[in-house]
Write a protein that holds these residues in place. Structure first.
Motif: not given
Length: 445
Positions: A61, A64, A68
């Protein structure tokens, strides 16, 4: 906002940015590999913020967050081998590291007897369940056999921590101050309403001291709510006094919901006027096992576990000219040292009255003999209750088995009768046949 040309924007964040926050334009993420988790220790009844390694799911996560809206990179401050072999696949579920008092009370109210064999999706440690059962017994929500009492059923109606439910019900029945305690419970159900900006610490501390009630942090919260109510929870007034306007309004919403629940149970709020000693006694009725005795200036020791605990500098009792001999606290938080959170001064006699299983007033020889005799009688009564419950369970089990046997027998006989009647082609020689057989030599058209 995007950084101007020639300037690099650096964002420092906790693990809240893993999932619930997205910032555009992030190209690089640096992952330390650690996070702080709130973990409950059932042996000492304390929450602690512990620095622990993240799981592989958390690390994924975090990576991530980069790329984006465009290409990005993640730099991890640990090796690939540590990531594959030492980190857990997923984080420890919250049910395995929190106090289960409310969950256990809810399951008991649903009629579940043996919680140790209950089929949890993520089974919590048995120590947590046993500690929660013990705390509910102390509060009077469970009887000696582990079944729910009338008090426990009423406590289960409130979506609160069992201690707060007990405080509210005790205040209504014995203290006559449920209106004040309802406000305190609402304030304890939301995060701290005070804020302390870094560049204005002294100013915010001075503003907070205006609301202090020297005997209790709980009464300080009550005072803050009443003052905010006078000004209709105005955002400008809250900001001026370093109070979160959203937090105090959230407390107002919780107060309205709890008020509706009280009315549903036909409990009309009662006010004690200006006598706040009964409010402190109501607080003591729910938190007498979180009681500490003075050891030094600002230093206390828990009377049951012996854990040293200190008054936090932000507490209303910290700035007193004297420190009370006994105090009850809402919870114990471990950071650099063990601090008592939300403290109220109490009387020693209240502890002996409300927590007789732990405390007693120093007695003469005769009264101590009577107390021991009373304790023996209580132990005998508890044994009788357990024996009676075992006999009742055995009797109910025997009756259930007999009933099942009767049902099975009746089902078997009806099945046999049904076979004799319903099976096609079977002749019943005891009865007259319904259709006469055709005679030989006769032709039917």
């Amino acid at each position: 906002e995007a950084a101007p040309k020639g300037v690099r924007k650096c964002i420092v964040s906790t693990n809240v940015a893993e999932t619930s926050l997205t910032v555009d334009g992030i190209k690089y993420v640096i992952d330390s590999g650690f996070c702080k988790l709130k973990v409950y220790n059932p042996k000492i009844g304390m929450d602690a913020l512990i620095v622990t390694p993240v799981s592989r799911a958390n690390a994924s996560q975090r990576s991530g967050r980069a790329g984006r809206t465009g290409p990005g990179f993640c730099f991890r401050l640990y090796t690939d081998r540590q990531c594959r072999e030492e980190l857990m696949e997923n984080a420890v579920p919250e049910i395995q590291r929190t106090n289960l008092g409310n969950v256990v009370l809810l399951l008991k109210s649903l009629g579940i007897k043996n919680l140790l064999e209950f089929d949890f999706m993520d089974p919590p440690p048995q120590d947590n369940i046993m500690n929660s059962l013990y705390q509910l017994w102390i509060l009077g929500a469970l009887d000696n056999t582990g079944d729910l009492t009338d008090m426990g059923r009423r406590m289960a109606e409130f979506p609160l921590d069992p201690c707060l439910s007990k405080m509210l019900l005790f205040a209504h029945e014995h203290g006559g101050c449920s209106s004040e305690v309802l406000i305190i419970v609402s304030m304890l159900s939301v995060p701290s309403v005070f804020f302390r900006p870094k560049d204005r610490e002294e100013e915010s501390d001075a503003a907070r001291e205006k609301f202090f009630v020297p005997e209790s942090d709980h009464l300080t919260l009550l005072n803050v709510y009443l003052r905010a109510k006078q000004y209709r929870f105005d955002a400008e007034w809250c900001t001026k006094h370093f109070i979160h306007s959203k937090g105090i309004r959230k407390a107002r919403e919780v107060h309205a919901q709890l008020l509706d629940l009280m009315k549903q149970q036909k409990l009309s709020p009662k006010s004690c006027g200006g006598s706040w000693d009964v409010v402190r006694k109501s607080i003591c009725s729910a938190y007498f096992y979180n009681s500490s005795k003075i050891k030094g200036i600002g230093e206390y020791v828990n009377m049951l576990t012996g854990i040293p605990s200190a008054l936090h500098p932000s507490s209303a009792l910290f700035g007193l000219g004297y420190t009370p001999d006994y105090a009850c606290y809402h919870e114990l938080i471990s950071t650099t040292k063990e601090y008592m959170s939300c403290v109220s001064a109490v009387e020693g006699e209240w502890l002996a009255e409300l927590g007789p299983m732990f405390f007693s007033v120093k007695e003469s020889y005769e009264s101590s003999l009577k107390r021991r005799q009373r304790e023996r009688l209580n132990a005998l009564a508890m044994d009788k209750e357990m024996d009676k419950k075992k006999k009742d369970e055995e009797t109910s089990t025997q009756k259930r088995k007999e009933a099942e046997a009767k049902i099975n027998a009746s089902l078997g006989s009806s099945t046999r009768r049904g076979t004799a009647v319903a099976t096609p082609g079977r002749l019943s020689y005891s009865s007259t046949p319904k259709f006469m057989p055709k005679k030989k030599g006769r032709i039917g058209f």
